[in-house]
Design an enzyme around this catalytic site. Structure first.
Site, PDB file in Angstrom:
ATOM      1  N   HIS A  50     -25.391  10.213   6.568  1.00 20.19           N
ATOM      2  CA  HIS A  50     -26.513  10.720   5.770  1.00 20.19           C
ATOM      3  C   HIS A  50     -26.370  10.102   4.374  1.00 20.19           C
ATOM      4  O   HIS A  50     -25.258   9.809   3.931  1.00 20.19           O
ATOM      5  CB  HIS A  50     -26.368  12.246   5.709  1.00 20.19           C
ATOM      6  CG  HIS A  50     -27.494  12.985   5.062  1.00 20.19           C
ATOM      7  ND1 HIS A  50     -27.659  13.047   3.702  1.00 20.19           N
ATOM      8  CD2 HIS A  50     -28.503  13.717   5.590  1.00 20.19           C
ATOM      9  CE1 HIS A  50     -28.716  13.787   3.412  1.00 20.19           C
ATOM     10  NE2 HIS A  50     -29.254  14.203   4.551  1.00 20.19           N
TER      11      HIS A  50
ATOM     12  N   ASP B  73     -18.095  15.067   6.871  1.00 21.81           N
ATOM     13  CA  ASP B  73     -19.374  15.692   6.570  1.00 21.81           C
ATOM     14  C   ASP B  73     -19.725  16.541   7.791  1.00 21.81           C
ATOM     15  O   ASP B  73     -20.177  16.023   8.820  1.00 21.81           O
ATOM     16  CB  ASP B  73     -20.419  14.605   6.313  1.00 21.81           C
ATOM     17  CG  ASP B  73     -21.806  15.193   6.120  1.00 21.81           C
ATOM     18  OD1 ASP B  73     -21.979  16.417   6.314  1.00 21.81           O
ATOM     19  OD2 ASP B  73     -22.737  14.415   5.804  1.00 21.81           O
TER      20      ASP B  73
ATOM     21  N   GLN C  51     -23.732  19.177  10.020  1.00 26.00           N
ATOM     22  CA  GLN C  51     -24.416  19.384  11.302  1.00 26.00           C
ATOM     23  C   GLN C  51     -23.468  19.819  12.417  1.00 26.00           C
ATOM     24  O   GLN C  51     -23.887  19.901  13.575  1.00 26.00           O
ATOM     25  CB  GLN C  51     -25.147  18.099  11.737  1.00 26.00           C
ATOM     26  CG  GLN C  51     -26.202  17.621  10.765  1.00 26.00           C
ATOM     27  CD  GLN C  51     -27.430  18.538  10.703  1.00 26.00           C
ATOM     28  OE1 GLN C  51     -27.605  19.434  11.527  1.00 26.00           O
ATOM     29  NE2 GLN C  51     -28.275  18.314   9.719  1.00 26.00           N
TER      30      GLN C  51
ATOM     31  N   LYS D 226     -27.955  25.469   6.298  1.00 30.26           N
ATOM     32  CA  LYS D 226     -28.039  24.979   7.680  1.00 30.26           C
ATOM     33  C   LYS D 226     -27.215  25.870   8.596  1.00 30.26           C
ATOM     34  O   LYS D 226     -27.095  25.628   9.791  1.00 30.26           O
ATOM     35  CB  LYS D 226     -27.516  23.537   7.763  1.00 30.26           C
ATOM     36  CG  LYS D 226     -28.349  22.522   6.990  1.00 30.26           C
ATOM     37  CD  LYS D 226     -27.817  21.134   7.226  1.00 30.26           C
ATOM     38  CE  LYS D 226     -28.263  20.122   6.198  1.00 30.26           C
ATOM     39  NZ  LYS D 226     -29.656  19.709   6.327  1.00 30.26           N
TER      40      LYS D 226
ATOM     41  N   CYS E  57     -33.116  10.954   5.776  1.00 32.01           N
ATOM     42  CA  CYS E  57     -32.071  10.590   4.802  1.00 32.01           C
ATOM     43  C   CYS E  57     -30.979   9.762   5.472  1.00 32.01           C
ATOM     44  O   CYS E  57     -29.777   9.957   5.206  1.00 32.01           O
ATOM     45  CB  CYS E  57     -31.461  11.824   4.129  1.00 32.01           C
ATOM     46  SG  CYS E  57     -32.625  12.707   3.103  1.00 32.01           S
TER      47      CYS E  57
HETATM   48  N1  PLP Z   1     -24.984  15.557   5.661  1.00 27.92           N
HETATM   49  C1  PLP Z   1     -25.725  15.694   6.753  1.00 27.92           C
HETATM   50  C2  PLP Z   1     -25.218  15.178   8.056  1.00 27.92           C
HETATM   51  C3  PLP Z   1     -26.958  16.343   6.693  1.00 27.92           C
HETATM   52  O1  PLP Z   1     -27.699  16.487   7.790  1.00 27.92           O
HETATM   53  C4  PLP Z   1     -27.406  16.819   5.443  1.00 27.92           C
HETATM   54  C5  PLP Z   1     -28.734  17.445   5.312  1.00 27.92           C
HETATM   55  O2  PLP Z   1     -29.646  17.162   6.079  1.00 27.92           O
HETATM   56  C6  PLP Z   1     -26.583  16.657   4.325  1.00 27.92           C
HETATM   57  C7  PLP Z   1     -25.384  16.012   4.471  1.00 27.92           C
HETATM   58  C8  PLP Z   1     -26.992  17.156   2.994  1.00 27.92           C
HETATM   59  O3  PLP Z   1     -27.040  18.527   2.992  1.00 27.92           O
HETATM   60  P1  PLP Z   1     -27.619  19.337   1.733  1.00 27.92           P
HETATM   61  O4  PLP Z   1     -28.971  18.768   1.465  1.00 27.92           O
HETATM   62  O5  PLP Z   1     -27.648  20.736   2.201  1.00 27.92           O
HETATM   63  O6  PLP Z   1     -26.674  19.117   0.611  1.00 27.92           O
END
Ligand code: PLP
Length: 410
Positions: free
Chosen positions: A126, A203, A206, A229, A367
Site C-alpha cells: 500500500h 503492515d 488487512q 478496519k 492506494c
Molecule cells: N496498509 C494497508 C494494507 C491498507 O489496506 C491500508 C488502508 O487501506 C493502510 C495501510 C492504511 O491504513 P490507514 O489509512 O488506516 O492508515
C-alpha cells in the site's frame, strides 16, 4: 462462537448501519477493506465514555481524568493481549497504520539509515508502506529496493537471497494485500531477515481484522494496524514495536505527554510508548477500539476468518460465471478481498451502477498504484468481506454485475 455456531444473522443485527436502503435497494456493504462497519457495542462504548467519564488523560488529578486515564490505558493492555505482545510498553497508540509506518520510518529511519543503505519493500505494498520509506531514504541517501511479484500476485520470495545484502537495514512487508487479497508468507521473510540481523515491519492493516495475529509467534519487529478496519472507530491505530527497538528510537513528534521535563535549555523524553504519543490522542476512539477488540474476541477471530474464507470461495467461483471477468490477483493463499475488471467497462462505471443497486464496492487504484501498473490496469473494482457479510451479499454482487453488463450491452 465457533464456525458451527457462527450466526451471521445475529451478527448483522449488531450493526445498525447495515439495515438501510440505498437508492431504494437493501444496502450490500462490500467495502470493509477500506473501512469496516461498527457494532452497536462500539458505538455505545464511545457514547458512554463521553456521557459519563470524559476528560483529558494522564495529566489530571480529578476523578474524571483518572477514570479516563484508567480506561484508556486498559485498552493498551487489551491490545497487548489481542496481538500477544510480551509487554504493554510495546504498544504505541497512533492514528492508524499510516501514522505507525511514518513513525517508524522517521524515528527508526533517522537513526539507522545512512548513505548507501537499503530498505527492502514488496511490489504489493500500500502507498502507506512505500512513500514514508521513499521520503526518509531520500533524506538519508538510502534507497528502496523491491521484492517482485508474479502474475498471480504472489511475491517471488525465492529471490530474497539475491535481494537481501549487507546494506539491507529493514524489510517492510504487507501481511495481506488490500488490492490482491494475497496472504504473504511473512514467516519465511522474517526468518531470512533475522538470520542476517535485519528487522522486519509488517503492515497488518488487512490481516488483523481477519485472522489471529500473534507478534511473538510471527517474530516481527514492528507491526501496524488500523482501528477503523478492525470494527473500531477512525482516528485510532496501533504500532507494535519490540521494546528494545522502541527504547532506542528518538521521538517522532514533540509536545505534551512525550516529555519527562522541559526547559528552554534542555528537554528530556518520556519512556516508550508515551515518548511517541505527543499531544492529546483520540481518547474516545481508543475506548471504542477496546470495545471492538472485546467484540472480536466474543465472536472469535478464528470463526470470523473461517466465515470470510467461505464467502471468498463462494465469490471466486461465482465471479468465474461472469463473461469478460478478469480477476486481478489469483494467489493460492488469499483472504478478505477480490479485485476484478470487466471487459469494456470502466471500473468507475461499474462502481457507480452497482451503487444504484445498493451495492458498495471500492473502485480505483486502492492506494496501490505499483500493483495496478504490474497488471496493466488503471483501476479495479474490489469487493471485500467482514464478519457481517453473507453468501446472499455475494449473490447480490453477481446480480448487480449482470445489471451493469446489460446496461453496457456487454
Ligand atoms: N496498509 C494497508 C494494507 C491498507 O489496506 C491500508 C488502508 O487501506 C493502510 C495501510 C492504511 O491504513 P490507514 O489509512 O488506516 O492508515
Amino acid at each position: 462462537m465457533t464456525l458451527e455456531r457462527f450466526d451471521v444473522e445475529a451478527i448483522r443485527r449488531e450493526f445498525p448501519v447495515l439495515h438501510q436502503e440505498v437508492h431504494g435497494k437493501p444496502l450490500v456493504y462490500l467495502d470493509s477493506a477500506a473501512s469496516c462497519q461498527k457494532p452497536q457495542s462500539v458505538i455505545d462504548a464511545i457514547g458512554r465514555f463521553y456521557a459519563h467519564d470524559y476528560a483529558n488523560i494522564h495529566r489530571g488529578l480529578h476523578s474524571l481524568s483518572e477514570r479516563a486515564t484508567h480506561q484508556f490505558e486498559a485498552v493498551r493492555e487489551k491490545v497487548r493481549g489481542f496481538i500477544n505482545a510480551s509487554d504493554v510498553h510495546e504498544i504505541v497508540f497512533v492514528r492508524g497504520a499510516t501514522e505507525g509506518i511514518n513513525l517508524v520510518a522517521r524515528s527508526w529511519g533517522s537513526r539507522y539509515l545512512g548513505p548507501g543503505d537499503e530498505v527492502l519493500l514488496s511490489a504489493m505494498e500500500h502507498h502507506a508502506n512505500i512513500v514514508p520509506w521513499q521520503m526518509i531514504c531520500q533524506e538519508r541517501g538510502a534507497r528502496v529496493r523491491v521484492i517482485p511479484m508474479n502474475d498471480r500476485g504472489e511475491l517471488e520470495l525465492d529471490r530474497l537471497a539475491e535481494l537481501v545484502n549487507d546494506r539491507t537495514r529493514l524489510i517492510g512487508l504487507v501481511h495481506v494485500s488490500n488490492a490482491l487479497g494475497t496472504v504473504n508468507d511473512v514467516r519465511k521473510v522474517i526468518e531470512h531477515a533475522h538470520g542476517r540481523g535485519i528487522p522486519v515491519l509488517l503492515d497488518a492493516a488487512q490481516s488483523v481484522p481477519h485472522s489471529r495475529v500473534d507478534v511473538q509467534e510471527l517474530g516481527c519487529d514492528f507491526l501496524v494496524f488500523s482501528g477503523h478496519k478492525t470494527y473500531g472507530p477512525t482516528g485510532c491505530g496501533v504500532l507494535y514495536g519490540r521494546q528494545i527497538l522502541l527504547e532506542a528510537m528518538p521521538p517522532f513528534q514533540g509536545g505534551g505527554d512525550m516529555i519527562r521535563s522541559v526547559s528552554f535549555e534542555e528537554t528530556t523524553y518520556n519512556k516508550s510508548p508515551w515518548r511517541f504519543e505527543a499531544g492529546t490522542p483520540d481518547i474516545a476512539g481508543f475506548i471504542g477500539l477496546g470495545a471492538a477488540i472485546d467484540w472480536i474476541e466474543r465472536v472469535g477471530i478464528e470463526a470470523i476468518g473461517a466465515h470470510e474464507a467461505d464467502l471468498l470461495d463462494h465469490a471466486l467461483s461465482r465471479l468465474d460465471e461472469v463473461p469478460g471477468m478478469r480477476k486481478i490477483g489469483e494467489a493460492r493463499q488469499r483472504a478478505g478481498a477480490i479485485s476484478f475488471t470487466l471487459d469494456g467497462i470502466h471500473p468507475h462505471d461499474l462502481g457507480t451502477i452497482l451503487d444504484r443497486e445498493g451495492i458498495a464496492v471500492r473502485v480505483g487504484h486502492h492506494c496501490a498504484q505499483p500493483i495496478m501498473r504490474h497488471f496493466g490496469v488503471q483501476a479495479t473494482a474490489r469487493a471485500s468481506f467482514a464478519a457481517y457479510n453473507t453468501r446472499a451479499d455475494v449473490d447480490a454482487l453477481i446480480d448487480g454485475i449482470h445489471v451493469v453488463r446489460e446496461f453496457f450491452g456487454a
